[in-house]
Scaffold this motif. Structure first.
Motif, mmCIF file in Angstrom:
data_model
loop_
_atom_site.group_PDB
_atom_site.id
_atom_site.type_symbol
_atom_site.label_atom_id
_atom_site.label_comp_id
_atom_site.label_asym_id
_atom_site.label_seq_id
_atom_site.Cartn_x
_atom_site.Cartn_y
_atom_site.Cartn_z
ATOM 1 N N THR A 670 36.946 -8.404 37.857
ATOM 2 C CA THR A 670 36.773 -7.303 38.817
ATOM 3 C C THR A 670 37.125 -7.700 40.250
ATOM 4 O O THR A 670 37.271 -6.838 41.103
ATOM 5 C CB THR A 670 35.309 -6.820 38.831
ATOM 6 O OG1 THR A 670 34.488 -7.929 39.217
ATOM 7 C CG2 THR A 670 34.869 -6.286 37.487
ATOM 8 N N ASP A 792 39.064 -9.030 49.562
ATOM 9 C CA ASP A 792 38.404 -7.871 48.959
ATOM 10 C C ASP A 792 38.628 -7.904 47.446
ATOM 11 O O ASP A 792 39.347 -8.750 46.916
ATOM 12 C CB ASP A 792 38.896 -6.569 49.595
ATOM 13 C CG ASP A 792 40.411 -6.431 49.546
ATOM 14 O OD1 ASP A 792 41.065 -7.182 48.801
ATOM 15 O OD2 ASP A 792 40.940 -5.572 50.258
ATOM 16 N N HIS A 793 37.970 -6.972 46.771
ATOM 17 C CA HIS A 793 38.008 -7.017 45.297
ATOM 18 C C HIS A 793 39.444 -7.045 44.785
ATOM 19 O O HIS A 793 39.781 -7.828 43.895
ATOM 20 C CB HIS A 793 37.305 -5.783 44.708
ATOM 21 C CG HIS A 793 35.856 -5.697 45.052
ATOM 22 N ND1 HIS A 793 35.096 -4.593 44.795
ATOM 23 C CD2 HIS A 793 35.015 -6.592 45.629
ATOM 24 C CE1 HIS A 793 33.850 -4.800 45.198
ATOM 25 N NE2 HIS A 793 33.794 -5.995 45.707
ATOM 26 N N TRP A 794 40.276 -6.181 45.360
ATOM 27 C CA TRP A 794 41.639 -6.071 44.850
ATOM 28 C C TRP A 794 42.410 -7.390 45.026
ATOM 29 O O TRP A 794 43.025 -7.887 44.086
ATOM 30 C CB TRP A 794 42.395 -4.924 45.551
ATOM 31 C CG TRP A 794 43.851 -5.012 45.281
ATOM 32 C CD1 TRP A 794 44.421 -4.991 44.047
ATOM 33 C CD2 TRP A 794 44.903 -5.208 46.214
ATOM 34 N NE1 TRP A 794 45.789 -5.155 44.172
ATOM 35 C CE2 TRP A 794 46.105 -5.284 45.483
ATOM 36 C CE3 TRP A 794 44.946 -5.307 47.619
ATOM 37 C CZ2 TRP A 794 47.338 -5.478 46.110
ATOM 38 C CZ3 TRP A 794 46.168 -5.482 48.233
ATOM 39 C CH2 TRP A 794 47.346 -5.574 47.485
ATOM 40 N N TRP A 797 41.093 -10.147 42.720
ATOM 41 C CA TRP A 797 41.516 -9.890 41.336
ATOM 42 C C TRP A 797 43.001 -10.227 41.168
ATOM 43 O O TRP A 797 43.420 -10.822 40.168
ATOM 44 C CB TRP A 797 41.258 -8.433 40.974
ATOM 45 C CG TRP A 797 41.834 -8.048 39.653
ATOM 46 C CD1 TRP A 797 41.327 -8.362 38.427
ATOM 47 C CD2 TRP A 797 43.056 -7.329 39.417
ATOM 48 N NE1 TRP A 797 42.148 -7.873 37.433
ATOM 49 C CE2 TRP A 797 43.219 -7.233 38.015
ATOM 50 C CE3 TRP A 797 44.012 -6.755 40.257
ATOM 51 C CZ2 TRP A 797 44.308 -6.576 37.438
ATOM 52 C CZ3 TRP A 797 45.094 -6.100 39.689
ATOM 53 C CH2 TRP A 797 45.240 -6.018 38.284
ATOM 54 N N LYS A 798 43.792 -9.826 42.171
ATOM 55 C CA LYS A 798 45.243 -10.067 42.114
ATOM 56 C C LYS A 798 45.524 -11.573 42.056
ATOM 57 O O LYS A 798 46.409 -12.022 41.324
ATOM 58 C CB LYS A 798 45.889 -9.440 43.363
ATOM 59 C CG LYS A 798 47.386 -9.257 43.261
ATOM 60 C CD LYS A 798 47.729 -8.078 42.374
ATOM 61 C CE LYS A 798 49.172 -8.147 41.925
ATOM 62 N NZ LYS A 798 49.430 -7.223 40.797
ATOM 63 N N PHE B 266 45.308 -1.582 39.929
ATOM 64 C CA PHE B 266 44.009 -2.246 40.012
ATOM 65 C C PHE B 266 42.889 -1.280 39.655
ATOM 66 O O PHE B 266 41.988 -1.603 38.882
ATOM 67 C CB PHE B 266 43.808 -2.799 41.429
ATOM 68 C CG PHE B 266 42.417 -3.319 41.685
ATOM 69 C CD1 PHE B 266 41.932 -4.428 40.992
ATOM 70 C CD2 PHE B 266 41.585 -2.716 42.628
ATOM 71 C CE1 PHE B 266 40.646 -4.919 41.238
ATOM 72 C CE2 PHE B 266 40.308 -3.193 42.867
ATOM 73 C CZ PHE B 266 39.837 -4.295 42.177
ATOM 74 N N ILE B 270 40.196 -1.542 36.727
ATOM 75 C CA ILE B 270 38.737 -1.543 36.924
ATOM 76 C C ILE B 270 38.081 -0.435 36.104
ATOM 77 O O ILE B 270 36.987 -0.615 35.554
ATOM 78 C CB ILE B 270 38.384 -1.413 38.430
ATOM 79 C CG1 ILE B 270 38.883 -2.649 39.187
ATOM 80 C CG2 ILE B 270 36.872 -1.239 38.642
ATOM 81 C CD1 ILE B 270 38.290 -3.977 38.731
#
Lengths: 807, 287
Positions: A670, A792-794, A797-798, B266, B270
């Motif tokens: 996530t 940040d989350h994105w 995750w990337k 993304f 999610i």
């Protein structure tokens, strides 16, 4: 003649609540009861309101501005445009960085939300309605939103107003969109060190554009009294005296006819250092209408038009031996300054104190080159809770150290210990020109390592990594360390000024006959708690309880001249002035005591709150008694009264430092990052109020968390600003904020009268690299060298996905 | 951040409110808690000439439960949903989801009616209502009519409600006793809309899925009822392959915006993670 019931010396010290006391903040009584007095609380009779028409485009020629429909709205008084300001020569204003900035767009707009017209109306609702009705016709021009393309041969010229002026405030400009090249250190020597090195690492590290985002936005109330010719300007100013001088210079109103008042300020963090078009327009509007005019930004205006911070693209190269001894540092920065160079830096430092980039390390040779460029973005470049460009410098060196450690296959903490400036090397002359006054880095780092049990953390991480590889967990553990050295307390007048004003500061203390006192300073608190802490300095210096001392700041008619509060300069500079003014009072008090006790001054010694005869402490005069005597006794050779003023020009900057550790867990599926531990050891020298220091560290770490993990102001390719509201601009709440552990070492500054170094900004400077290093560290064993903030989350995750770890 | 001018009305009954809607036409907006509408007005993205404040209407402020039949008035706040033990006893996902809406101050004022009726794809309750197969009662000048939550949402801010109608009640039958449920939401911070969120309501028959209702929040311009994902799970034993198939089916219906929460790929990813985790979590509470 002395008090009836003598109390112990310890009791007398405690009663003062002086330096070292965790005294509660005196400001909080009004703030917690909603009784603060902020700019928007000021309501003057007949007051009008101003509101801006702003550009919908990032780069466009203004073809026409149609005010007719707006002027027809009942209650609209006037609408100012650049055409109205030109006869007053106020359509441009000087910036703090030697450039000029359009007050109202002159023929062209250069960033989205730039000010075009100023609507003046009877109330803010009418003004807002009228703003909607002003029609601006544009001819769109191609924008520059990528700083790397600003100096392309075919790049559009942004600043037509200065396109023939190829000699800028800081030397020649090499392109019409170039602002300056600032170089420090030994370029050739650094390049030779790189060429000769066993190991070299290089990385492009971007510190993204963010915004200080104080809870209270910027604003002012300008009130011109046409009868006596006096202008009063209430505003969210971090430097009220500087505003007064600048206002006088640009309006030609004599300085004694201008009074600038900073009331309570709801956070500044550098955002309230600059001079903004709203201040000029409200002032002109008040002069024109003869009544007070208020202007207060809304949140979107604050985030998109008043000063941003950072936006530095930094290339670092470090040379080292294979054993890990650093032999040289080379850096280049591409600095995105937006449409006008409105950085808030001392005049001679267009990239601030970025040349602190050698950090806490003994690096024999170093070079820094900073190229500033114009883009179609909002102007600014302020020090967001840091000294000038110090966070950027600390981030670069602390990332580069980790990258070098990775290349050397060495623990980053071990690499730091190997390269620290040693205790016995202070005062230390850095390769980039600073004299570090004091420090004991090894002790601080070792104390921090012991507190977090660093070896155990690394062992735990090794186990977790193995479990991850076995498929037993989907989280990765990261350990981030940062060891930062700040340079704060600007600064010595010999090399620090803003618009020609030397960066000293001041304090005036007046003792009343009954032994209480008032102290006034040239600084202004925006939440730092000056009324609490400066009273503690006075208490310790002159022996009057802090509770009997009123502290005032922010009114230029009453406060002594000073350069204000930013860059952690209040305690290093105004705090020093406070101690020195106190010592002047004590010197006079000693003469009075000698007269009263009928002894020679040299026979007296100071003890907490009194002068006593050496060897006979029973014979003494308390400061309270001395104060009364100063007003009612004719003492030969002494003027009546007891007051003093000190203007303090610091001999050097101060160099706070700290060791920070961050432990976090990353959910690779996530991108969610859980900061499970954060330890911050600060050495800010003498600690005036430990509770306020802790509060400052908590606040600064929370901002560091925000920057590292989410804050960002971005622009799309058309120059539309994104992230301009709190829906997207990341301000963490209590839920997102981890528990902070704080700790300290105390190495006082040798040149500061009480040894204090400043602390408010350290946690932002050290916090950001600690968080970022932890995120990078979590993936380091999988081959990651560097990933850009915000984490940040994105993006997290990337990163995981690119490394083949995401499900 | 200053709204345009508007007239303010405070009707005392549903019929009075409906009368005002009819009189004022498309220039009138209903305001309940105001958490969506008022920021839009301040940004002048919404400029109603008439605001009809329904806070004085007593008949839309109750939670009624008869057996497993639940009726919630449109003006019931998130805080009231959270504090209702009776509701929690038969349908715990409502408390769980309400606690993930913003913060206590907002939940004290924000209403379930506003949350479901304004058609903001970021709101959490619409997907839950789809999973519960709830029915919305709309009052208009010609009386009331009922629309299924699964048929209500047409596009962002566009719903089956006519401009002259008002949402008054939400009705549903609580899932069978022993069901498991979960609302799994990823967001950047408290107060943010979901990067993606999924609700799962699961009824087991022994080790076999008897029924499952999955719906998604903020990954398209409407809430999404994941019919195909449900179909793929019913009758399975919740083995990894079946869950994976359901997750892929749920992801396939998403079409999220590229925004500050991240790009499309993304957010779709999610959504899948949220569905999977919600299924596994719901399974732990099902009996």
């Amino acid at each position: 003649m002395n008090e009836q019931t003598p109390i112990s010396r310890e009791e007398r010290i405690k009663n003062l609540k002086g330096i070292g006391s965790a005294r509660k903040r005196v400001e909080d009584a009004r703030f917690t009861q909603g009784a603060g007095n902020y700019v928007d609380d000021i309501n003057l009779p007949g007051m009008l309101f101003g509101d801006f028409v702003r550009s919908s485009h990032s780069h466009a020629r203004i073809i026409s501005i149609d005010k007719e429909a707006a002027l027809a709205v009942p209650g609209v008084i006037a609408i100012l445009t650049a055409e109205d300001l030109k006869p007053l020569n106020l359509h441009y204003m000087p910036t703090l960085a030697g450039d000029v900035q359009a007050v109202l767009a002159d023929e062209k707009v250069l960033f989205q939300n730039q000010e075009i017209a100023f609507v003046i109306a009877e109330d803010r609702y009418i003004a807002a309605d009228a703003v909607e009705l002003v029609e601006v016709e544009y001819e769109e021009l191609p924008p520059i939103t990528d700083a790397f393309k600003a100096m392309d041969d075919d790049a559009p010229v942004l600043r037509e107003d200065i396109q023939d002026k190829m000699e800028g405030a800081h030397g020649p400009r090499k392109h019409k969109n170039h602002i300056f090249l600032w170089e420090q250190g030994d370029k050739e020597g650094s390049e030779k060190a790189l060429a000769d090195a066993d190991v070299v690492v290089e990385e492009l590290i971007t510190y993204q554009r963010v915004h200080p985002c104080p809870l209270e936005t910027c604003g002012c109330v300008a009130s011109m009294d046409k009868i006596n010719g006096k202008l009063t300007l209430y505003g969210t100013f971090q430097a009220p005296h500087a505003v007064r001088t600048v206002a006088s210079l640009i309006t030609n109103i004599a300085e004694h006819n201008i009074r600038v008042v900073s009331p309570d300020i709801g956070g500044g963090f550098g955002n309230k250092v600059g001079v903004y078009p709203g201040y000029i327009c409200a002032t002109v509007a008040s002069i024109v209408t003869g009544v007070p005019v208020k202007w207060v930004e809304d949140r979107i205006e604050n985030l998109t038009s008043t000063a941003f911070a950072r936006d530095y693209h930094m290339t670092g190269k470090i040379a080292a031996t294979k054993e890990g001894k650093i032999t040289g540092l080379w850096c280049h920065v591409l600095a995105d300054h937006g449409a006008f160079d409105a950085c808030a830096d001392p005049t001679k430092f267009p990239a601030g104190f970025f040349n602190i980039v050698t950090g806490s390390y003994d690096i024999p040779v170093a070079y820094v080159g900073v190229d500033g460029v114009y883009t179609n973005k909002a102007p600014g470049g302020v020090a967001y809770r840091c000294s000038f460009r110090v966070t950027e410098a600390a981030y670069l060196i602390e990332r580069m150290i980790e990258i070098l450690a990775q290349k050397l296959n060495m623990d980053p903490v071990e690499l730091r210990l190997k390269n620290f400036i040693k205790k016995e090397q202070f005062p230390y002359q850095s390769a980039l020109g600073w004299e570090y006054d004091s420090g004991d880095y090894h002790t601080a780092m070792e104390k921090g390592m012991a507190a977090v049990d660093y070896p155990a953390l690394r062992a735990e991480q090794a186990e977790k990594r193995a479990a991850f590889d076995r498929g037993e967990t989907r989280t990765l553990m990261g350990i981030g360390t940062a060891f930062f050295t700040e340079i704060v307390g600007a600064g010595p007048v010999k090399n620090c000024d803003i618009l020609g004003l030397g960066m000293f500061d001041s304090c005036e203390i007046r003792i009343h006959p009954t032994g209480s006192a008032i102290a006034r300073l040239g600084t202004i608190s925006q939440g730092q708690g000056h009324a609490t802490t400066f009273a503690q300095i006075v208490a310790t210096e002159i022996g009057i309880p802090a509770e009997d001392i009123t502290l005032e700041e922010g009114d230029t008619d009453t406060a002594p001249y000073g350069l204000g509060t930013y860059g952690s300069r209040s305690t290093p500079v105004a705090g020093a002035a406070t101690a020195m003014a106190g010592r002047k009072i004590r010197a006079k008090a000693q003469m009075i005591a000698a007269y009263l006790l009928e002894v020679h001054e040299g026979d007296l010694e100071w003890d907490v709150d009194r002068f006593q005869i050496k060897g006979n402490p029973e014979a003494h005069k308390t400061m309270k008694e001395i104060a009364f005597a100063s007003y009612n006794q004719a003492i030969p050779g002494l003027e009546p009264g007891l007051e003093a003023v000190s203007y303090y020009d610091p001999p050097n900057m101060t160099y706070p430092y700290g060791a920070y550790f961050c432990v976090l867990d990353i959910d690779v599926d996530t991108g969610v990052v859980d900061v499970r531990r954060f330890y911050a050891l600060d050495d800010c020298g003498t600690r005036i109020n430990p509770m306020i220091i802790e509060g400052q560290v908590h606040g600064g770490l929370t901002e560091a968390l925000a920057i590292a993990m989410g804050q960002e102001i971005t622009y799309d390719e058309m120059g539309n600003v994104k992230g301009g509201s709190l829906m997207d601009f990341y301000l963490p709440t209590a839920v997102e904020t981890p528990v902070w552990e704080t700790d300290e070492t105390v190495v006082p500054s040798p040149h500061h009268p009480i040894g204090a170094k400043g602390v408010g900004e350290s946690p932002n400077v050290g916090g950001v690299p600690a968080f970022s290093n932890a995120v990078n560290d979590a993936f380091a064993h999988k081959g990651l060298t560097h990933t850009q903030m915000p984490h940040d989350h994105w993006r997290v995750w990337k990163t995981a996905e690119k490394l083949g770890l995401s499900g | 951040m200053i709204p345009g001018s508007f007239d303010y009305h405070r009707p005392q009954s549903v019929s009075e409110a409906v009368g005002l809607l009819k009189d004022k036409g498309d220039e009138a907006f209903i305001v309940a808690g105001g958490h969506s509408l008022i920021p839009m007005m301040k940004l002048r993205m919404s400029t109603p000439e008439h605001l009809i404040d329904i806070q004085d209407i007593a008949e839309i402020k109750n939670i009624s439960i008869f057996g497993s039949d639940v009726t919630i008035g449109a003006f019931v706040t998130q805080a009231e949903i959270i504090s209702s033990e009776a509701l929690h006893g038969i349908c715990p996902v409502l408390r769980e989801a309400s606690l993930q809406i913003a913060d206590p101050q907002i939940r004290n004022v924000g209403t379930i009616g506003g949350n479901v009726a304004n058609g903001d794809p970021g709101n959490d309750m619409p997907a839950i209502m789809q999973a519960l197969d709830a029915t919305f009662v709309l009052a208009g000048e010609e009386g009331t009519r009922e629309v299924k939550a699964r048929d209500f949402y047409e596009a962002a801010y566009f719903t089956a409600r006519a401009e002259t109608e008002m949402l008054t009640l939400i009705k549903f039958t609580a899932p069978a006793a022993g069901h498991g449920s979960c609302y799994m939401k990823q967001k950047r911070k408290i107060g943010d809309y979901a990067t993606a969120a999924a609700v799962v309501i699961l009824t087991m028959n022994g080790t076999t899925v008897q029924n499952v209702e999955i719906a998604l929040t903020n990954v398209a311009d409407t809430p999404l009822y994941a019919e195909e994902a449900n179909r793929l799970l019913i009758g399975t034993s919740l083995d990894d392959a079946s869950i994976k198939a359901a997750v892929e089916a749920a992801k396939a219906i998403t079409d999220p915006a590229d925004d500050g929460r991240g790009p499309k790929d993304f957010r779709t990813h999610i959504a899948g993670v949220m569905v999977e985790r919600a299924i596994r979590q719901a399974a732990t509470t099902a009996s």
